[in-house]
Design a protein around this motif. Sequence first.
Motif, mmCIF file in Angstrom:
data_model
loop_
_atom_site.group_PDB
_atom_site.id
_atom_site.type_symbol
_atom_site.label_atom_id
_atom_site.label_comp_id
_atom_site.label_asym_id
_atom_site.label_seq_id
_atom_site.Cartn_x
_atom_site.Cartn_y
_atom_site.Cartn_z
ATOM 1 N N SER A 208 0.720 -1.109 -0.102
ATOM 2 C CA SER A 208 0.016 0.078 -0.052
ATOM 3 C C SER A 208 0.802 1.416 -0.099
ATOM 4 C CB SER A 208 -0.774 0.027 1.287
ATOM 5 O OG SER A 208 -1.920 -0.983 1.220
ATOM 6 N N LEU A 209 0.625 2.249 -1.024
ATOM 7 C CA LEU A 209 1.439 3.503 -0.773
ATOM 8 C C LEU A 209 0.128 4.641 -0.607
ATOM 9 C CD1 LEU A 209 2.916 2.599 -4.275
ATOM 10 C CD2 LEU A 209 3.991 2.104 -2.039
ATOM 11 N N TRP A 210 0.774 5.558 0.311
ATOM 12 C CA TRP A 210 0.239 6.663 0.542
ATOM 13 C C TRP A 210 0.801 7.739 -0.227
ATOM 14 C CZ3 TRP A 210 -4.358 6.493 2.754
ATOM 15 C CH2 TRP A 210 -4.952 5.483 3.498
ATOM 16 N N LEU A 211 0.165 8.739 -0.950
ATOM 17 C CA LEU A 211 0.844 9.588 -1.721
ATOM 18 C C LEU A 211 0.022 10.893 -1.547
ATOM 19 C CD1 LEU A 211 -0.031 6.906 -3.882
ATOM 20 C CD2 LEU A 211 1.911 8.166 -4.970
ATOM 21 N N ARG A 212 0.834 12.008 -1.535
ATOM 22 C CA ARG A 212 0.554 13.519 -1.536
ATOM 23 C C ARG A 212 0.906 14.038 -2.796
ATOM 24 N NH1 ARG A 212 -0.745 16.830 3.118
ATOM 25 N NH2 ARG A 212 0.316 15.110 4.337
ATOM 26 N N GLY A 213 0.189 14.352 -3.719
ATOM 27 C CA GLY A 213 0.644 15.223 -4.974
ATOM 28 C C GLY A 213 1.441 14.187 -5.778
ATOM 29 N N GLY A 214 1.440 12.823 -5.869
ATOM 30 C CA GLY A 214 1.989 12.060 -6.562
ATOM 31 C C GLY A 214 3.281 11.426 -6.051
ATOM 32 N N GLU A 218 4.312 7.327 2.545
ATOM 33 C CA GLU A 218 4.385 6.144 3.437
ATOM 34 C C GLU A 218 4.186 4.780 2.452
ATOM 35 O OE1 GLU A 218 2.097 4.287 7.543
ATOM 36 O OE2 GLU A 218 1.873 6.394 6.888
ATOM 37 N N ARG A 219 4.925 3.787 2.787
ATOM 38 C CA ARG A 219 4.574 2.337 2.333
ATOM 39 C C ARG A 219 4.229 1.218 3.550
ATOM 40 N NH1 ARG A 219 7.295 1.513 -2.756
ATOM 41 N NH2 ARG A 219 8.391 3.131 -3.545
ATOM 42 N N GLU A 220 3.340 0.542 3.123
ATOM 43 C CA GLU A 220 2.910 -0.544 4.200
ATOM 44 C C GLU A 220 3.053 -1.932 3.253
ATOM 45 O OE1 GLU A 220 -1.019 0.569 5.224
ATOM 46 O OE2 GLU A 220 -0.382 2.486 6.400
ATOM 47 N N ASP A 221 3.500 -2.760 3.952
ATOM 48 C CA ASP A 221 3.540 -4.216 3.385
ATOM 49 C C ASP A 221 2.124 -4.876 3.425
ATOM 50 O OD1 ASP A 221 4.563 -6.869 2.639
ATOM 51 O OD2 ASP A 221 4.214 -7.375 4.657
ATOM 52 N N SER A 222 1.445 -5.294 2.529
ATOM 53 C CA SER A 222 0.281 -5.898 2.345
ATOM 54 C C SER A 222 0.299 -7.366 2.535
ATOM 55 C CB SER A 222 -0.371 -5.695 1.206
ATOM 56 O OG SER A 222 -0.246 -4.479 1.096
ATOM 57 N N ASP A 250 -3.763 10.090 -1.272
ATOM 58 C CA ASP A 250 -4.253 9.112 -2.157
ATOM 59 C C ASP A 250 -3.729 7.571 -1.690
ATOM 60 O OD1 ASP A 250 -5.429 11.020 -3.931
ATOM 61 O OD2 ASP A 250 -3.324 11.498 -4.947
ATOM 62 N N LEU A 251 -4.439 6.633 -1.752
ATOM 63 C CA LEU A 251 -4.118 5.444 -1.606
ATOM 64 C C LEU A 251 -4.096 4.772 -2.871
ATOM 65 C CD1 LEU A 251 -3.461 2.999 0.325
ATOM 66 C CD2 LEU A 251 -5.951 2.592 0.485
ATOM 67 N N ARG A 252 -2.581 4.058 -3.010
ATOM 68 C CA ARG A 252 -2.626 3.270 -4.176
ATOM 69 C C ARG A 252 -2.201 1.828 -3.922
ATOM 70 N NH1 ARG A 252 1.160 6.083 -8.505
ATOM 71 N NH2 ARG A 252 -0.799 7.100 -8.871
ATOM 72 N N HIS A 253 -2.490 1.045 -4.597
ATOM 73 C CA HIS A 253 -1.720 -0.368 -4.219
ATOM 74 C C HIS A 253 -0.854 -1.002 -5.135
ATOM 75 C CE1 HIS A 253 -5.327 -1.861 -1.195
ATOM 76 N NE2 HIS A 253 -4.608 -0.819 -0.580
ATOM 77 N N SER A 254 0.299 -1.573 -5.032
ATOM 78 C CA SER A 254 0.922 -2.446 -5.872
ATOM 79 C C SER A 254 0.284 -3.536 -6.060
ATOM 80 C CB SER A 254 2.278 -2.513 -5.399
ATOM 81 O OG SER A 254 3.068 -1.230 -5.755
ATOM 82 N N VAL A 255 0.123 -4.226 -7.088
ATOM 83 C CA VAL A 255 -0.530 -5.528 -7.389
ATOM 84 C C VAL A 255 0.638 -6.508 -8.182
ATOM 85 C CG1 VAL A 255 -2.485 -6.822 -8.239
ATOM 86 C CG2 VAL A 255 -2.785 -4.516 -7.367
#
Length: 271
Positions: A208-214, A218-222, A250-255
Amino acid sequence: MLREAFEYLTTPCPPLARRYGYLAELVALGARHRRQRRSWAPHLAACRHFVADAAARAAPGGRAMVAGSGLLLEVPLAELAARFREVVLVDMLHARSVRRQARQFSNVQLVEWDVSGTLQALDAALARGGPLPPADRPPLLPGERFSFAISCNLLSQIPLLPLDAIERRAPAILDAERLTFAHALGHAHLEWLDRSADRAALFTDTESLWLRGGAIEEREDSLWGLELPAPDVQWLWDIAPAPEQDRRLDLRHSVGGWFDVRTVTAGVNLC
């Protein structure tokens, strides 16, 4: 809100699954998809392409299992139904919309199944006040062995609602014990998937990636400490652009997607 309330009240759901929040999560998923349809579109297209590609690597005919079929947002059901003699959609419960889609195909079956294999044991353990049960491999579905199986974004999700229940009902259980339990659930799922079919694949969010303005803040292991080999395919999922889940971030997931689960179970960290 009226639509969500109607879905919650009219969706068939086993009592234990309802009590643990699976119905509420399914209804919330549908609502979020309706709000974020445009943001989710690339992710859902990538999922459907991956599932179709993975299925094409398995022998045609026979039985296929879709574990974590959800709302079928990620599943090219018509393609699977055309390739395999029988397609079994497996999840804790099935929404009315899924039941309608399944009825369009004579060879599509719905099965309510606890893919974690632990919910009843966990409920009993929490009623006794602990300790947590072992995360044993779930039982295989009855019937002929599957020629193909796909796990749809389950690996990261399986521990979530059980952990919520532990937090509510047994808050004294240590974080380390909870993480061990979550890790074991993930590993058991991989083994179950491998044992279920001649050819099995999976995709899951990995980070999980938390982004501000791209920019990543913060990164969180899923994956609960599971160390998987590099995926065969990767993509990004803009799951919750602000203010969906956070007012500013913004919350973005790496898949990641793996075409052959045996390559995962061979290299997974068992610690």
